[in-house]
Scaffold this active site. Structure first.
Site, PDB file in Angstrom:
ATOM      1  N   CYS A  34       0.842  -1.195   0.000  1.00 57.44           N
ATOM      2  CA  CYS A  34       0.000   0.000   0.000  1.00 57.44           C
ATOM      3  C   CYS A  34       0.880   1.249   0.000  1.00 57.44           C
ATOM      4  CB  CYS A  34      -0.863  -0.033   1.265  1.00 57.44           C
ATOM      5  SG  CYS A  34      -1.808   1.468   1.583  1.00 57.44           S
ATOM      6  N   THR A  63       0.852   3.474   2.098  1.00 56.80           N
ATOM      7  CA  THR A  63       1.324   3.659   3.473  1.00 56.80           C
ATOM      8  C   THR A  63       2.686   2.991   3.674  1.00 56.80           C
ATOM      9  OG1 THR A  63      -0.948   3.702   4.256  1.00 56.80           O
ATOM     10  CG2 THR A  63       0.739   3.245   5.896  1.00 56.80           C
ATOM     11  N   HIS A 114       5.317   5.155   2.239  1.00 55.89           N
ATOM     12  CA  HIS A 114       5.654   6.268   3.142  1.00 55.89           C
ATOM     13  C   HIS A 114       6.574   5.793   4.273  1.00 55.89           C
ATOM     14  CE1 HIS A 114       2.973   8.971   1.158  1.00 55.89           C
ATOM     15  NE2 HIS A 114       1.893   8.258   1.446  1.00 55.89           N
ATOM     16  N   HIS A 143      -0.198  -4.089   6.174  1.00 60.24           N
ATOM     17  CA  HIS A 143      -1.502  -4.203   6.843  1.00 60.24           C
ATOM     18  C   HIS A 143      -2.564  -4.866   5.973  1.00 60.24           C
ATOM     19  CE1 HIS A 143      -1.286  -0.316   4.789  1.00 60.24           C
ATOM     20  NE2 HIS A 143      -2.564  -0.520   4.522  1.00 60.24           N
ATOM     21  N   CYS A 193     -11.249   0.437  19.867  1.00 60.51           N
ATOM     22  CA  CYS A 193     -11.384   0.238  21.313  1.00 60.51           C
ATOM     23  C   CYS A 193     -12.727  -0.346  21.716  1.00 60.51           C
ATOM     24  CB  CYS A 193     -11.125   1.559  22.031  1.00 60.51           C
ATOM     25  SG  CYS A 193     -12.466   2.767  21.924  1.00 60.51           S
ATOM     26  N   CYS A 205     -15.279   4.018  22.782  1.00 62.55           N
ATOM     27  CA  CYS A 205     -15.353   5.474  22.581  1.00 62.55           C
ATOM     28  C   CYS A 205     -16.698   5.838  21.934  1.00 62.55           C
ATOM     29  CB  CYS A 205     -14.184   5.972  21.734  1.00 62.55           C
ATOM     30  SG  CYS A 205     -14.289   5.508  19.992  1.00 62.55           S
ATOM     31  N   CYS A 244     -17.085   4.321  18.391  1.00 66.36           N
ATOM     32  CA  CYS A 244     -17.323   2.874  18.413  1.00 66.36           C
ATOM     33  C   CYS A 244     -18.738   2.561  18.902  1.00 66.36           C
ATOM     34  CB  CYS A 244     -16.299   2.181  19.314  1.00 66.36           C
ATOM     35  SG  CYS A 244     -14.670   2.019  18.572  1.00 66.36           S
ATOM     36  N   CYS A 265     -12.768   5.474  15.209  1.00 66.74           N
ATOM     37  CA  CYS A 265     -12.432   5.295  16.630  1.00 66.74           C
ATOM     38  C   CYS A 265     -11.251   6.191  16.986  1.00 66.74           C
ATOM     39  CB  CYS A 265     -12.059   3.830  16.890  1.00 66.74           C
ATOM     40  SG  CYS A 265     -11.319   3.541  18.506  1.00 66.74           S
ATOM     41  N   ILE A 292      -6.589   2.286  -5.592  1.00 66.33           N
ATOM     42  CA  ILE A 292      -7.913   2.484  -4.979  1.00 66.33           C
ATOM     43  C   ILE A 292      -8.834   3.234  -5.938  1.00 66.33           C
ATOM     44  CG2 ILE A 292      -9.163   3.416  -2.981  1.00 66.33           C
ATOM     45  CD1 ILE A 292      -6.600   3.012  -1.333  1.00 66.33           C
ATOM     46  N   ARG A 316      -1.834   4.265 -15.483  1.00 64.72           N
ATOM     47  CA  ARG A 316      -2.883   4.113 -14.472  1.00 64.72           C
ATOM     48  C   ARG A 316      -4.271   4.421 -15.053  1.00 64.72           C
ATOM     49  NH1 ARG A 316      -0.800   6.528  -8.785  1.00 64.72           N
ATOM     50  NH2 ARG A 316       0.376   4.708  -8.172  1.00 64.72           N
TER      51      ARG A 316
HETATM   52 ZN    ZN Z   1     -13.251   3.441  19.784  1.00 62.42          ZN
END
Ligand code: ZN
Length: 345
Positions: free
Chosen positions: A38, A40, A43, A63, A94, A97, A100, A108, A175, A200
């Site tokens: 990705c 990311t 980076h 990921h 989590c 919060c 969530c 989140c 994407i 692309r």
């Molecule tokens: Zn959360």
């Protein structure tokens, strides 16, 4: 086990041996078969400002992944079984919060991302909370390994109204290419794609975009108006974060249109609020991650039924040891989605 890690606070990634993770009581242990590379990860390799502010080396990167369950934690129920092919949502949230508790786990405030904030997927084994694990069913692990990125496209496109509407996608990285395909599959009347990179742009065409515009050769806003009976696009998905593309996205949207923003600008950008948002009655929607878990359910349906095929946008596959070659081909610009082959099927 072999892994690709960010070893220290400097540019570069390293292929090395790391200890195998243990499977906690609420986890499943997954043998990774394929993983997606990705932006990311690029980076993190480059060690740019964002990476320097966020990453705490050493950490296993990556990921996007899919693989086979090899161990179940003691608290994991019978919804999973050994040998099952799965992927997972890489944002670990989590659960308590305000976001969530209101069904918005994708925003989140305590999100921990694998391969960023904790050890990730460019390795042989990965323990994931069972709550994040997604069964693949008939979907192969090649496609499963990029459902994280495909999910960004689904989230961007399907939170707008697509059937019977014209859709403009600005920015045809992987994407953006997936977004063009999702819009086509979901019943858009016309899908228009823009990118300055012809390779692309052609991939977006293979994914189902009807009209391809190279902004270096054509006036994007004029051409979009021409293609939409003078009105502009009903839905615009901005996938690049580039300031020029962002300006075109606002201007090419029709009166009362919907603007979906996924691309991340490097710096604050100037927007004409009165002309481009207020007097236009434009709806602007910021998109982050994947809705947990409605986006995943939509993806499973589209992929299992075959109405959406991401594979035309997948251009390269490399073994884990060749991460540098993968990064080089991404830097060349002549690549769509790049996948790492890690375990066996
Ligand atoms: Zn959360």
């Amino acid at each position: 086990m072999r892994a690709i890690i960010k070893a220290s606070a400097e540019p570069g990634l390293k292929v090395t041996d790391v200890p195998e993770p243990t499977c906690g009581p609420n986890d499943v242990l997954i043998h990774v078969h394929h993983a997606g590379v990705c932006g990311t990860d690029v980076h993190i390799d480059e060690w740019d400002d964002w990476a320097q502010g966020r990453i705490r080396p050493p950490v296993v990167v990556g990921h996007e992944f899919a693989g086979e369950i090899v161990e179940l934690g003691s608290n994991v129920g019978d919804q999973f079984h050994i040998g099952q092919l799965v992927t997972a949502e890489g944002h670990i949230v989590c659960g308590h919060c305000k976001s969530c508790r209101s069904g918005n786990g994708h925003i989140c405030t305590n999100t921990s991302i694998i391969g960023v904030d904790r050890n990730g997927a460019f390795t042989e084994y990965l323990a994931m909370p069972a709550s994040n694990v997604i069964p693949l069913g008939s979907i192969p692990t090649t496609i499963g390994s990029i459902m994280d990125a495909i999910g960004n496209a689904f989230h961007t496109v399907l939170t707008a109204t697509i059937p019977g509407n014209s859709v403009l996608v600005t920015g045809c990285g992987p994407i953006g290419c997936f977004a063009a395909g999702v819009a086509q599959s979901a019943g858009a009347t016309k899908v228009i794609a823009t990118d300055v990179n012809q390779f692309r742009l052609d991939l977006a065409g293979k994914m189902g975009a009807d009209v391809l515009i190279n902004p270096e050769k054509e006036d994007v806003v004029a051409r979009v108006r021409e293609e939409t009976g003078g009105d502009g696009a009903d839905v615009v998905c901005e996938m690049s974060g580039h300031p020029i593309a962002l300006a075109q996205a606002f201007q090419a949207a029709c009166m009362g249109g919907q603007l979906q923003l996924l691309g991340i600008p490097k710096e604050p950008v100037t927007i004409d609020f009165s002309a481009d948002i207020i007097f236009k009655g434009l709806s602007v929607h910021g998109v982050i991650g994947r809705r947990m878990y409605d986006t995943w359910l939509q993806m499973q349906t589209f992929l299992s039924s075959g109405i959406f095929d991401p594979m035309p946008a997948v251009t390269h596959t490399f073994p884990l040891e060749d991460i540098q070659k993968a990064l080089d081909v991404i830097h060349s610009g002549n690549a769509g989605k790049v996948i790492l082959e890690i375990g066996s099927n």
